[in-house]
Design a protein around this motif. Structure first.
Motif, PDB file in Angstrom:
ATOM      1  N   ALA A  83     -10.646 -14.347 -17.029  1.00 26.29           N
ATOM      2  CA  ALA A  83     -10.883 -15.546 -17.827  1.00 26.29           C
ATOM      3  C   ALA A  83      -9.585 -16.154 -18.342  1.00 26.29           C
ATOM      4  O   ALA A  83      -9.477 -17.376 -18.489  1.00 26.29           O
ATOM      5  N   ASP A  84      -8.586 -15.313 -18.574  1.00 19.20           N
ATOM      6  CA  ASP A  84      -7.290 -15.789 -19.070  1.00 19.20           C
ATOM      7  C   ASP A  84      -6.351 -16.204 -17.938  1.00 19.20           C
ATOM      8  O   ASP A  84      -5.170 -16.492 -18.186  1.00 19.20           O
ATOM      9  N   ASP A  85      -6.866 -16.197 -16.700  1.00 13.77           N
ATOM     10  CA  ASP A  85      -6.075 -16.571 -15.524  1.00 13.77           C
ATOM     11  C   ASP A  85      -4.860 -15.675 -15.333  1.00 13.77           C
ATOM     12  O   ASP A  85      -3.795 -16.121 -14.883  1.00 13.77           O
ATOM     13  N   ARG A  86      -5.012 -14.395 -15.679  1.00 14.83           N
ATOM     14  CA  ARG A  86      -3.939 -13.440 -15.443  1.00 14.83           C
ATOM     15  C   ARG A  86      -4.181 -12.734 -14.110  1.00 14.83           C
ATOM     16  O   ARG A  86      -5.291 -12.295 -13.841  1.00 14.83           O
ATOM     17  N   PRO A  87      -3.179 -12.630 -13.257  1.00 11.12           N
ATOM     18  CA  PRO A  87      -3.393 -11.996 -11.955  1.00 11.12           C
ATOM     19  C   PRO A  87      -3.773 -10.534 -12.102  1.00 11.12           C
ATOM     20  O   PRO A  87      -3.149  -9.784 -12.851  1.00 11.12           O
ATOM     21  N   VAL A  88      -4.809 -10.128 -11.379  1.00 16.99           N
ATOM     22  CA  VAL A  88      -5.281  -8.748 -11.448  1.00 16.99           C
ATOM     23  C   VAL A  88      -6.038  -8.435 -10.163  1.00 16.99           C
ATOM     24  O   VAL A  88      -6.599  -9.329  -9.518  1.00 16.99           O
ATOM     25  N   ALA A  89      -6.021  -7.166  -9.761  1.00 13.73           N
ATOM     26  CA  ALA A  89      -6.762  -6.711  -8.582  1.00 13.73           C
ATOM     27  C   ALA A  89      -7.641  -5.539  -8.977  1.00 13.73           C
ATOM     28  O   ALA A  89      -7.272  -4.721  -9.819  1.00 13.73           O
ATOM     29  N   GLU A  90      -8.812  -5.463  -8.359  1.00 18.36           N
ATOM     30  CA  GLU A  90      -9.736  -4.361  -8.584  1.00 18.36           C
ATOM     31  C   GLU A  90      -9.952  -3.640  -7.260  1.00 18.36           C
ATOM     32  O   GLU A  90     -10.340  -4.254  -6.268  1.00 18.36           O
ATOM     33  N   ALA A  91      -9.679  -2.340  -7.238  1.00 18.46           N
ATOM     34  CA  ALA A  91      -9.850  -1.527  -6.037  1.00 18.46           C
ATOM     35  C   ALA A  91     -11.022  -0.578  -6.253  1.00 18.46           C
ATOM     36  O   ALA A  91     -11.074   0.122  -7.268  1.00 18.46           O
ATOM     37  N   THR A  92     -11.952  -0.534  -5.293  1.00 20.24           N
ATOM     38  CA  THR A  92     -13.151   0.285  -5.428  1.00 20.24           C
ATOM     39  C   THR A  92     -13.378   1.064  -4.145  1.00 20.24           C
ATOM     40  O   THR A  92     -13.329   0.495  -3.047  1.00 20.24           O
ATOM     41  N   VAL A  93     -13.645   2.353  -4.260  1.00 25.99           N
ATOM     42  CA  VAL A  93     -13.938   3.191  -3.097  1.00 25.99           C
ATOM     43  C   VAL A  93     -15.310   2.828  -2.548  1.00 25.99           C
ATOM     44  O   VAL A  93     -16.299   2.768  -3.286  1.00 25.99           O
ATOM     45  N   LEU A  94     -15.370   2.611  -1.231  1.00 29.75           N
ATOM     46  CA  LEU A  94     -16.629   2.296  -0.571  1.00 29.75           C
ATOM     47  C   LEU A  94     -17.246   3.507   0.106  1.00 29.75           C
ATOM     48  O   LEU A  94     -18.470   3.668   0.104  1.00 29.75           O
ATOM     49  N   SER A  95     -16.407   4.346   0.717  1.00 30.99           N
ATOM     50  CA  SER A  95     -16.938   5.486   1.464  1.00 30.99           C
ATOM     51  C   SER A  95     -15.807   6.451   1.801  1.00 30.99           C
ATOM     52  O   SER A  95     -14.624   6.133   1.642  1.00 30.99           O
ATOM     53  N   GLY A  96     -16.181   7.623   2.282  1.00 29.60           N
ATOM     54  CA  GLY A  96     -15.200   8.595   2.757  1.00 29.60           C
ATOM     55  C   GLY A  96     -14.947   9.709   1.763  1.00 29.60           C
ATOM     56  O   GLY A  96     -15.787  10.028   0.916  1.00 29.60           O
ATOM     57  N   ALA A  97     -13.750  10.275   1.864  1.00 34.80           N
ATOM     58  CA  ALA A  97     -13.388  11.483   1.108  1.00 34.80           C
ATOM     59  C   ALA A  97     -12.942  11.163  -0.307  1.00 34.80           C
ATOM     60  O   ALA A  97     -11.919  11.662  -0.788  1.00 34.80           O
ATOM     61  N   GLN A 127      -2.517   8.888   2.224  1.00 42.19           N
ATOM     62  CA  GLN A 127      -1.715   8.845   3.446  1.00 42.19           C
ATOM     63  C   GLN A 127      -2.008   7.564   4.233  1.00 42.19           C
ATOM     64  O   GLN A 127      -3.140   7.128   4.352  1.00 42.19           O
ATOM     65  N   ARG A 128      -0.937   6.988   4.758  1.00 40.31           N
ATOM     66  CA  ARG A 128      -1.075   5.791   5.583  1.00 40.31           C
ATOM     67  C   ARG A 128      -1.582   6.167   6.974  1.00 40.31           C
ATOM     68  O   ARG A 128      -1.472   7.289   7.423  1.00 40.31           O
ATOM     69  N   ARG A 129      -2.160   5.165   7.633  1.00 36.84           N
ATOM     70  CA  ARG A 129      -2.625   5.299   9.020  1.00 36.84           C
ATOM     71  C   ARG A 129      -3.684   6.385   9.167  1.00 36.84           C
ATOM     72  O   ARG A 129      -3.794   7.021  10.216  1.00 36.84           O
ATOM     73  N   MET A 130      -4.451   6.595   8.133  1.00 35.67           N
ATOM     74  CA  MET A 130      -5.579   7.518   8.211  1.00 35.67           C
ATOM     75  C   MET A 130      -6.846   6.761   7.837  1.00 35.67           C
ATOM     76  O   MET A 130      -6.800   5.720   7.191  1.00 35.67           O
ATOM     77  N   GLN A 131      -7.988   7.283   8.262  1.00 36.15           N
ATOM     78  CA  GLN A 131      -9.258   6.578   8.108  1.00 36.15           C
ATOM     79  C   GLN A 131     -10.254   7.408   7.295  1.00 36.15           C
ATOM     80  O   GLN A 131     -11.449   7.397   7.561  1.00 36.15           O
ATOM     81  N   GLU A 132      -9.775   8.083   6.269  1.00 36.13           N
ATOM     82  CA  GLU A 132     -10.641   8.984   5.508  1.00 36.13           C
ATOM     83  C   GLU A 132     -11.316   8.300   4.316  1.00 36.13           C
ATOM     84  O   GLU A 132     -12.406   8.724   3.904  1.00 36.13           O
ATOM     85  N   VAL A 133     -10.701   7.279   3.749  1.00 33.48           N
ATOM     86  CA  VAL A 133     -11.243   6.614   2.557  1.00 33.48           C
ATOM     87  C   VAL A 133     -11.164   5.103   2.745  1.00 33.48           C
ATOM     88  O   VAL A 133     -10.087   4.569   3.024  1.00 33.48           O
ATOM     89  N   ALA A 134     -12.304   4.436   2.588  1.00 34.56           N
ATOM     90  CA  ALA A 134     -12.338   2.970   2.636  1.00 34.56           C
ATOM     91  C   ALA A 134     -12.288   2.440   1.211  1.00 34.56           C
ATOM     92  O   ALA A 134     -13.094   2.848   0.362  1.00 34.56           O
ATOM     93  N   VAL A 135     -11.355   1.529   0.943  1.00 32.85           N
ATOM     94  CA  VAL A 135     -11.176   0.969  -0.397  1.00 32.85           C
ATOM     95  C   VAL A 135     -11.236  -0.553  -0.315  1.00 32.85           C
ATOM     96  O   VAL A 135     -10.494  -1.174   0.457  1.00 32.85           O
TER      97      VAL A 135
END
Length: 372
Positions: A119-133, A186-194
């Motif tokens: 609401a205050d127009d401050r840049p922000v990101a929200e990361a949420t786990v979808l599936s995996g380990a 770890q990069r280049r791995m497919q264990e957790v979708a975010v």
């Protein structure tokens, strides 16, 4: 999220439990983009939409189950089966939707803090786990490195660190996407979708020239989600009463104001003055910016005269090619409101790479960027 922000903030302030259904992925044609949100509160009230009505009925039941304690879920909706009255999208695409609840005081405080930043127009990101380990629904809120701490966790320090780094990069670009990691980042791995959803401040629309066309353009700019500034050097014209929908009305020489204000690659500049003493210095300043669009009002004769003046002032052909002039698409517009629609149409065309032609004359995907 922004379209239902007041409703969500009111519910958080009152401690009303709610479930949020968020589009996290779109495949093919779909009515809403990733990040679209529908909320269902404890009273069963619905605000927002994820598909324009195709799947909301089924998603309502899922949200009620999650509110009752079923746990976060990712549900997918594909093509509807009309003969079986199946739930799905009539447009032929597929969407994936994350449904999670905010019930406890801590959960609602976390969500409320995020909503306040948006609401205050401050840049922000929200990361949420979808599936995996990692735990589905685990959540991390990320701000720029100089704007405040990261809050929440996705389950491990390594995963938090990797996602924080990527989220800040995506936030700077204004992109929302799904990223994959190993269980410890770890990069280049497919264990957790975010799913990383970014909330950048609204793009700016700078309207120069306090005329009737500017009032209409300011209204449609606000409707499209721009933060609108109207600027004119004449005090009698640059008034709040004439531009009630603008976020700000500035009384200043246009080129002076433009040289002193922030312009980025999402900014839209509309020059509606069509007066050489304003236009030439203003456009020279505009062409030095990274603005996404520079539209200039005037007849073809005015435009040719303006180009000659700009060349004399040192503008090169590559710079002049950036000017959209005469401004707007050919819609046959006559009134200020119709002209504003034609300007908005051209702004949208520039943003998404559209052709400006009737969709009925074309084949293939309706939304640009789709593969089918």
């Amino acid at each position: 999220m922004r379209d239902i922000l007041p409703d969500l903030r009111a519910r958080c302030a009152d401690g009303v439990p709610l479930a949020l259904a968020t589009v996290v992925a779109v495949h093919g044609s779909a009515p809403r983009d990733p990040g679209a949100v529908m909320a269902v509160d404890a009273a069963g009230t619905v605000v927002g939409s994820v598909s324009g009505g195709c799947v909301e009925g089924d998603l309502y039941e899922v949200a009620r189950e999650v509110l009752a304690g079923a746990g976060p879920r990712v549900v997918a909706y594909g093509i509807s089966d009309d003969e079986a009255f199946g739930v799905g999208l009539t447009c032929g695409g597929t969407i994936e939707v994350l449904v999670r609840r905010y019930v406890s005081a801590a959960e609602q405080a976390d969500l409320g803090a995020l909503l306040d930043l948006i609401a205050d127009d401050r840049p922000v990101a929200e990361a949420t786990v979808l599936s995996g380990a990692a735990e589905t629904g685990a959540r991390l809120v990320v701000r720029p490195s100089d704007a405040g701490p990261t809050t929440g966790t996705l389950g491990s320090e390594g995963l938090d660190a990797a996602v924080t780094d990527d989220a800040r990069g995506l936030l700077a670009q204004g992109h929302t996407t799904i990223q994959w990691y190993g269980a410890h980042g770890q990069r280049r791995m497919q264990e957790v979708a975010v799913f990383i959803r970014t909330y950048a401040p609204p793009p700016r629309m700078l309207v120069f020239g306090a005329i009737d066309h500017a009032a209409a353009t300011a209204r449609i700019g606000s409707f499209l989600g721009y933060r609108v500034t109207v600027c004119d050097a004449r005090p009698a014209f640059a008034t709040r009463e004439r531009f009630p929908t603008a976020d700000e009305v500035v009384r200043a020489w246009p080129h002076t104001y433009l040289e002193s204000t922030e312009v980025d690659a999402r900014t839209v500049i509309c020059v509606l003055t069509h007066d050489p003493k304003f236009d030439v210095p203003l456009l020279l300043a505009a062409l030095r910016t990274p603005a996404a669009y520079i539209g200039v009002m005037g007849s073809r004769r005015t435009h040719h005269d303006r180009l000659a003046r700009l060349r004399e002032a040192g503008a090169d052909e590559a710079a002049l090619a950036r000017l959209a002039s005469p401004v707007g698409l050919d819609l046959g517009a006559r009134t200020p409101e119709e002209t504003a629609v034609s300007i908005a149409a051209e702004v949208i065309q520039h943003r998404w790479g559209g052709t400006g032609r009737p969709l009925g004359e074309l084949t293939g995907a309706i939304h640009h960027g789709e593969t089918s």
